[in-house]
Design a protein around this motif. Structure first.
Motif, PDB file in Angstrom:
ATOM      1  N   ILE A   1     -16.022  29.152  12.628  1.00  0.00           N
ATOM      2  CA  ILE A   1     -16.820  30.101  13.420  1.00  0.00           C
ATOM      3  C   ILE A   1     -16.383  31.529  13.141  1.00  0.00           C
ATOM      4  CG2 ILE A   1     -17.304  30.860  15.784  1.00  0.00           C
ATOM      5  CD1 ILE A   1     -17.170  27.918  16.619  1.00  0.00           C
ATOM      6  N   GLN A   2     -15.067  31.738  13.028  1.00  0.00           N
ATOM      7  CA  GLN A   2     -14.565  33.089  12.743  1.00  0.00           C
ATOM      8  C   GLN A   2     -15.069  33.588  11.391  1.00  0.00           C
ATOM      9  OE1 GLN A   2     -12.975  35.036  14.797  1.00  0.00           O
ATOM     10  NE2 GLN A   2     -12.750  36.706  13.341  1.00  0.00           N
ATOM     11  N   LEU A   3     -15.052  32.715  10.378  1.00  0.00           N
ATOM     12  CA  LEU A   3     -15.551  33.111   9.061  1.00  0.00           C
ATOM     13  C   LEU A   3     -17.053  33.378   9.125  1.00  0.00           C
ATOM     14  CD1 LEU A   3     -15.040  33.565   6.060  1.00  0.00           C
ATOM     15  CD2 LEU A   3     -15.363  31.096   5.693  1.00  0.00           C
ATOM     16  N   PHE A   4     -17.781  32.558   9.860  1.00  0.00           N
ATOM     17  CA  PHE A   4     -19.219  32.790  10.033  1.00  0.00           C
ATOM     18  C   PHE A   4     -19.471  34.169  10.621  1.00  0.00           C
ATOM     19  CE2 PHE A   4     -22.899  32.933  12.782  1.00  0.00           C
ATOM     20  CZ  PHE A   4     -23.907  32.418  11.992  1.00  0.00           C
ATOM     21  N   ARG A   5     -18.729  34.539  11.658  1.00  0.00           N
ATOM     22  CA  ARG A   5     -18.931  35.840  12.313  1.00  0.00           C
ATOM     23  C   ARG A   5     -18.642  36.987  11.348  1.00  0.00           C
ATOM     24  NH1 ARG A   5     -18.250  36.145  17.999  1.00  0.00           N
ATOM     25  NH2 ARG A   5     -16.680  37.788  17.729  1.00  0.00           N
ATOM     26  N   GLN A   6     -17.566  36.855  10.564  1.00  0.00           N
ATOM     27  CA  GLN A   6     -17.221  37.912   9.608  1.00  0.00           C
ATOM     28  C   GLN A   6     -18.310  38.077   8.550  1.00  0.00           C
ATOM     29  OE1 GLN A   6     -13.420  36.801   8.007  1.00  0.00           O
ATOM     30  NE2 GLN A   6     -12.327  37.076   9.948  1.00  0.00           N
TER      31      GLN A   6
ATOM     32  N   GLY B   1     -26.370  46.381  11.791  1.00  0.00           N
ATOM     33  CA  GLY B   1     -26.718  46.486  13.200  1.00  0.00           C
ATOM     34  C   GLY B   1     -25.828  45.636  14.086  1.00  0.00           C
ATOM     35  N   ASP B   2     -26.175  45.587  15.354  1.00  0.00           N
ATOM     36  CA  ASP B   2     -25.409  44.859  16.355  1.00  0.00           C
ATOM     37  C   ASP B   2     -25.652  43.357  16.208  1.00  0.00           C
ATOM     38  OD1 ASP B   2     -24.032  43.936  18.506  1.00  0.00           O
ATOM     39  OD2 ASP B   2     -25.337  44.826  20.033  1.00  0.00           O
ATOM     40  N   PRO B   3     -24.635  42.560  15.824  1.00  0.00           N
ATOM     41  CA  PRO B   3     -24.859  41.119  15.635  1.00  0.00           C
ATOM     42  C   PRO B   3     -25.212  40.403  16.937  1.00  0.00           C
ATOM     43  CG  PRO B   3     -22.516  41.620  15.509  1.00  0.00           C
ATOM     44  CD  PRO B   3     -23.229  42.930  15.541  1.00  0.00           C
ATOM     45  N   GLN B   4     -24.837  40.997  18.089  1.00  0.00           N
ATOM     46  CA  GLN B   4     -25.137  40.354  19.363  1.00  0.00           C
ATOM     47  C   GLN B   4     -26.635  40.277  19.641  1.00  0.00           C
ATOM     48  OE1 GLN B   4     -23.183  38.749  21.386  1.00  0.00           O
ATOM     49  NE2 GLN B   4     -21.275  39.188  20.307  1.00  0.00           N
ATOM     50  N   ARG B   5     -27.427  41.028  18.893  1.00  0.00           N
ATOM     51  CA  ARG B   5     -28.879  40.936  19.060  1.00  0.00           C
ATOM     52  C   ARG B   5     -29.421  39.624  18.505  1.00  0.00           C
ATOM     53  NH1 ARG B   5     -31.772  45.760  16.327  1.00  0.00           N
ATOM     54  NH2 ARG B   5     -33.544  44.790  17.401  1.00  0.00           N
ATOM     55  N   SER B   6     -28.625  38.973  17.659  1.00  0.00           N
ATOM     56  CA  SER B   6     -29.079  37.749  17.000  1.00  0.00           C
ATOM     57  C   SER B   6     -28.752  36.516  17.837  1.00  0.00           C
ATOM     58  CB  SER B   6     -28.427  37.609  15.621  1.00  0.00           C
ATOM     59  OG  SER B   6     -28.653  36.322  15.087  1.00  0.00           O
ATOM     60  N   PHE B   7     -29.771  35.710  18.093  1.00  0.00           N
ATOM     61  CA  PHE B   7     -29.598  34.447  18.799  1.00  0.00           C
ATOM     62  C   PHE B   7     -28.662  33.525  18.019  1.00  0.00           C
ATOM     63  CE2 PHE B   7     -31.148  30.009  18.935  1.00  0.00           C
ATOM     64  CZ  PHE B   7     -30.853  29.701  20.253  1.00  0.00           C
ATOM     65  N   ILE B   8     -28.806  33.506  16.694  1.00  0.00           N
ATOM     66  CA  ILE B   8     -27.970  32.652  15.850  1.00  0.00           C
ATOM     67  C   ILE B   8     -26.498  33.037  15.990  1.00  0.00           C
ATOM     68  CG2 ILE B   8     -27.457  31.971  13.473  1.00  0.00           C
ATOM     69  CD1 ILE B   8     -30.034  30.781  14.478  1.00  0.00           C
TER      70      ILE B   8
ATOM     71  N   ARG C   1     -24.987  34.664  18.455  1.00  0.00           N
ATOM     72  CA  ARG C   1     -24.481  34.381  19.801  1.00  0.00           C
ATOM     73  C   ARG C   1     -24.211  32.892  19.988  1.00  0.00           C
ATOM     74  NH1 ARG C   1     -28.938  37.614  21.243  1.00  0.00           N
ATOM     75  NH2 ARG C   1     -29.940  35.784  22.201  1.00  0.00           N
ATOM     76  N   GLU C   2     -25.142  32.048  19.519  1.00  0.00           N
ATOM     77  CA  GLU C   2     -24.986  30.615  19.704  1.00  0.00           C
ATOM     78  C   GLU C   2     -23.757  30.085  18.953  1.00  0.00           C
ATOM     79  OE1 GLU C   2     -27.219  27.998  21.436  1.00  0.00           O
ATOM     80  OE2 GLU C   2     -26.909  29.896  22.472  1.00  0.00           O
ATOM     81  N   VAL C   3     -23.611  30.465  17.687  1.00  0.00           N
ATOM     82  CA  VAL C   3     -22.469  29.983  16.908  1.00  0.00           C
ATOM     83  C   VAL C   3     -21.162  30.521  17.486  1.00  0.00           C
ATOM     84  CG1 VAL C   3     -21.370  29.995  14.638  1.00  0.00           C
ATOM     85  CG2 VAL C   3     -23.845  29.695  14.816  1.00  0.00           C
ATOM     86  N   SER C   4     -21.167  31.761  17.926  1.00  0.00           N
ATOM     87  CA  SER C   4     -19.964  32.350  18.522  1.00  0.00           C
ATOM     88  C   SER C   4     -19.527  31.579  19.759  1.00  0.00           C
ATOM     89  CB  SER C   4     -20.214  33.815  18.886  1.00  0.00           C
ATOM     90  OG  SER C   4     -20.510  34.582  17.732  1.00  0.00           O
TER      91      SER C   4
ATOM     92  N   GLY D   1     -19.901  28.428  20.094  1.00  0.00           N
ATOM     93  CA  GLY D   1     -19.618  27.048  19.712  1.00  0.00           C
ATOM     94  C   GLY D   1     -20.813  26.131  19.755  1.00  0.00           C
ATOM     95  N   ASN D   2     -22.022  26.691  19.878  1.00  0.00           N
ATOM     96  CA  ASN D   2     -23.244  25.892  19.894  1.00  0.00           C
ATOM     97  C   ASN D   2     -23.850  25.832  18.496  1.00  0.00           C
ATOM     98  OD1 ASN D   2     -22.985  25.622  22.706  1.00  0.00           O
ATOM     99  ND2 ASN D   2     -24.025  27.577  23.031  1.00  0.00           N
ATOM    100  N   VAL D   3     -24.748  24.871  18.296  1.00  0.00           N
ATOM    101  CA  VAL D   3     -25.381  24.684  16.993  1.00  0.00           C
ATOM    102  C   VAL D   3     -26.892  24.839  17.150  1.00  0.00           C
ATOM    103  CG1 VAL D   3     -25.654  23.147  15.010  1.00  0.00           C
ATOM    104  CG2 VAL D   3     -23.548  23.073  16.357  1.00  0.00           C
ATOM    105  N   PRO D   4     -27.427  26.022  16.880  1.00  0.00           N
ATOM    106  CA  PRO D   4     -28.868  26.233  17.046  1.00  0.00           C
ATOM    107  C   PRO D   4     -29.674  25.548  15.952  1.00  0.00           C
ATOM    108  CG  PRO D   4     -27.860  28.196  16.127  1.00  0.00           C
ATOM    109  CD  PRO D   4     -26.736  27.239  16.452  1.00  0.00           C
ATOM    110  N   GLY D   5     -30.936  25.266  16.223  1.00  0.00           N
ATOM    111  CA  GLY D   5     -31.808  24.666  15.228  1.00  0.00           C
ATOM    112  C   GLY D   5     -31.968  25.572  14.022  1.00  0.00           C
TER     113      GLY D   5
END
Length: 647
Positions: free
Chosen positions: A231-236, A244-251, A253-256, A258-262
């Motif tokens: 997850i940490q590598l994904f965020r980086q 831009g602000d990554p928090q705008r992305s649903f993907i 936020r979900e991965v951060s 620990g969830n697995v979005p479609g």
């Protein structure tokens, strides 16, 4: 024209990585025969590239048949069966098959690997991911339940109330049920104190144990890591690819959280420092076999990828990775092919020039049998009289073989059963019959051999290939993804009864921010269910959803309803037992097996029956052959291909 026809039972293969051979005049199932013989001759594996999954499945069945008693593996790497950049994830069974294939490839020295060109263009997890995330459990091992629960959840396994599908587990006291990826059956782990006492497979439908085993191999539940490091590598990497602000992305936020979005599979490269292609899993002595022209299919798929990227990339909630990061560009992929020996298969005849071989297999003739004519087998009989060689009839199943044998005997065509292709080759009988799932026949004039498939006798049917085996249980009520629910839908919570879905809501509870499914009950009461407990919710299947009777929270109404339902079920069961006991005492005159008229009628149906339709047909025939009176009502939903059988 090349007048010296090579022997298809001993095909010529490329002798070096720089050589490319083109094989033509491969009609019917001749391509499958060539693949089988090439796999037996080549000192490495064969990577067979097809246009689509249907072609890959057909060639897999053909190659397995023509390999006969040779047990070298025939693998396939299935497609996700989703569109590029789709918002849905592939089915767990597909992920299971892919992971199992990837796990086998490091030891894949000889055999066949079938893959569609579109699937080969996907960037996949590196080999080290599977090698470092495969766990082994053995009887006698120490087993700490809480520690293993965390390991399984980090590996992507879902904690559910009852294990039914790949990637699920449940803990009930000292018993752990687990359905590993790549496994044909789930496993039941019995503990004695903190030690594994027994390991058993069990049937997910009946929950009954089957066999006792010594060890279990656990593959990860996904093709990417959802560990803290992953997850940490994904965020980086997400912040590196998108401005831009990554928090705008649903993907994000979900991965951060620990969830697995479609659709997370199309962000797979963000979980790794580098990705691999399927070629990286194969040795250097791999023979690449192309069926038809894969370059055309690759260009077409890349165009589809590019179009969907342009049409969907402007979405801050779900920004898309550029195509070259998720897929392998066409020219890059085909340039890698140059490092391997290559063989290209075609059905048409090649020009007479170097590197082009025409195997001379003929077009399988159509020998349709028509029971309404005076001589139903006239075309078949003429072919048998004129063909100067040995003939093998291929039936789709053992039952179909017996039906076909009876039909041929009635017209003085006598065949000797053989067990497989090798037995046919070694036999001296002019006419033989076997069980083989061949869609097309085979005509080898030079070798004086012919294979007649059922489609040549009973007409071409519309083949509806099903990638996964049909589940016996009814999964319509199960909710696997929140995208399947709409606000206002009636749902049933396992512990609280019927409510109405109001959507997702983010709540701060105990300094922890998480998303909850909001359900509304009678008198406006609200129930907040963690997204991780989605398995406790199912669709309401009673009256019309808008008329669903909402239960009251905290009143015991739901428990009383369940108790009344159980009591009524017991009463109905007792009544049914009495009825069936009296019916079982009655007898009727059993009918005979359906004759050739029925076989011809069934074969002439232009579509393959759906699983429900075939079950209904088989059940009715079984009842007709039995001494017990038939007790069955067949209801057809016209226009939708559904058939229900009521008893």
């Amino acid at each position: 024209m090349n007048h010296t026809q090579p022997n298809l039972l001993n095909p010529k293969l490329p002798s070096s990585n720089k050589e490319v051979l083109f094989a033509g005049q491969l009609y019917g199932s001749a391509q499958g025969l060539l693949l089988a013989k090439a796999a037996q001759q080549h000192d490495g594996p064969l990577l067979v590239i097809t246009d689509d999954m249907n072609s890959a499945h057909r060639l897999e069945l053909e190659a397995k048949f023509f390999l006969g008693e040779d047990k070298r593996p025939v693998l396939h790497f299935p497609d996700w069966e989703t569109l590029p950049y789709d918002t849905f994830s592939p089915h767990q069974d597909i992920v299971s098959e892919r992971l199992e294939t990837l796990h086998q490839l490091p030891d894949f020295k000889q055999g066949l690997l079938m893959v569609p060109i579109a699937t080969l263009m996907q960037r996949i997890a590196p080999r080290a991911f599977l090698e470092g995330n495969t766990l082994i459990l053995k009887t006698g091992d120490q087993f700490d339940i809480e520690s293993w629960r965390m390991k399984l959840e980090k590996a992507g396994y879902r904690n559910v109330s009852q294990v039914m599908e790949h990637g699920e587990f449940t803990v009930r006291g000292a018993i752990i049920d687990l359905y590993p990826m790549g496994s044909k059956l789930p496993y039941r782990i019995d503990l004695f104190d903190d030690e594994i006492d027994t390991l058993r497979t069990f049937d997910p439908e009946t929950q009954r144990s089957i066999d006792t085993i010594d060890n279990i191999q656990l593959l990860p539940a996904r093709e990417f890591p959802m560990t803290e490091d992953g997850i940490q590598l994904f965020r980086q990497q997400f912040r590196r690819h998108f401005e831009g602000d990554p928090q705008r992305s649903f993907i994000y936020r979900e991965v951060s959280d620990g969830n697995v979005p479609g659709g997370i599979e199309f962000y797979l490269p963000l979980f790794f420092e580098e990705t691999n292609s399927l070629l990286d899993y194969l040795p250097d002595n791999t023979l690449i076999v192309s069926v038809a022209d894969p370059h055309v299919g690759a260009e077409r798929y890349w165009q589809e990828i590019s179009d969907r990227y342009r049409n969907h990339r402007v979405n801050p909630e779900r920004p898309l990775l550029e195509p070259q990061h998720v897929f392998i560009p066409v020219e890059e992929l085909f340039s890698r092919f140059k490092s391997y020996q290559r063989l290209q298969l075609q059905s048409f005849e090649h020009q007479d020039k170097a590197g082009h071989i025409n195997y001379g297999s003929g077009m399988p003739p159509q020998l349709t049998m028509n029971v309404r004519k005076d001589k139903p087998c006239e075309a078949l009989q003429q072919f048998i009289d004129q063909f100067k060689g040995r003939i093998l009839f291929a039936a789709e199943s053992a039952g179909r073989r017996e039906t076909l044998l009876d039909l041929l005997r009635q017209h003085d065509i006598k065949c000797q059963p053989v067990s497989n292709w090798d037995a046919f080759i070694q036999s001296n009988d002019a006419l033989t019959i076997t069980v083989a799932p061949l869609e097309q026949g085979l005509l080898l004039g030079n070798e004086n051999l012919a294979v007649i498939a059922e489609t040549q006798l009973f007409g071409q049917q519309v083949m509806q290939r099903r990638r996964r085996s049909r589940k016996k249980r009814d999964t319509d009520a199960i909710i696997r993804n929140l995208a399947e629910l709409s606000v206002g839908d009636a749902v049933v919570h396992e512990d609280h009864g019927v409510g109405r879905y109001l959507g997702l809501q983010t709540l701060d509870i105990g300094d922890v921010t998480a998303e909850y499914v909001t359900l509304e009950y009678a008198k406006g009461d609200k129930l907040y269910v963690p997204v991780a407990s989605l398995d406790l919710i199912s669709r309401y299947s009673g009256a019309a959803p808008e008329l669903a009777p909402l239960h009251k929270l905290g009143t015991g109404q739901w428990e009383k309803a369940r108790k009344r339902a159980a009591e009524k079920a017991r009463d109905v069961a007792a009544e049914l037992l009495d009825i069936y006991a009296r019916r079982a005492a009655n007898k009727k005159q059993p009918m005979g097996m359906p004759d050739e008229d029925y076989a011809a009628f069934a074969a002439a149906f232009p579509f393959e029956p759906t699983p429900d339709q075939q079950d209904a047909i088989d059940a009715v025939i079984k009842d007709m052959l039995s001494e017990q009176p038939m007790d069955r009502l067949v209801c057809g939903d016209v226009g939708f291909g559904k058939t229900e059988v009521a008893m």
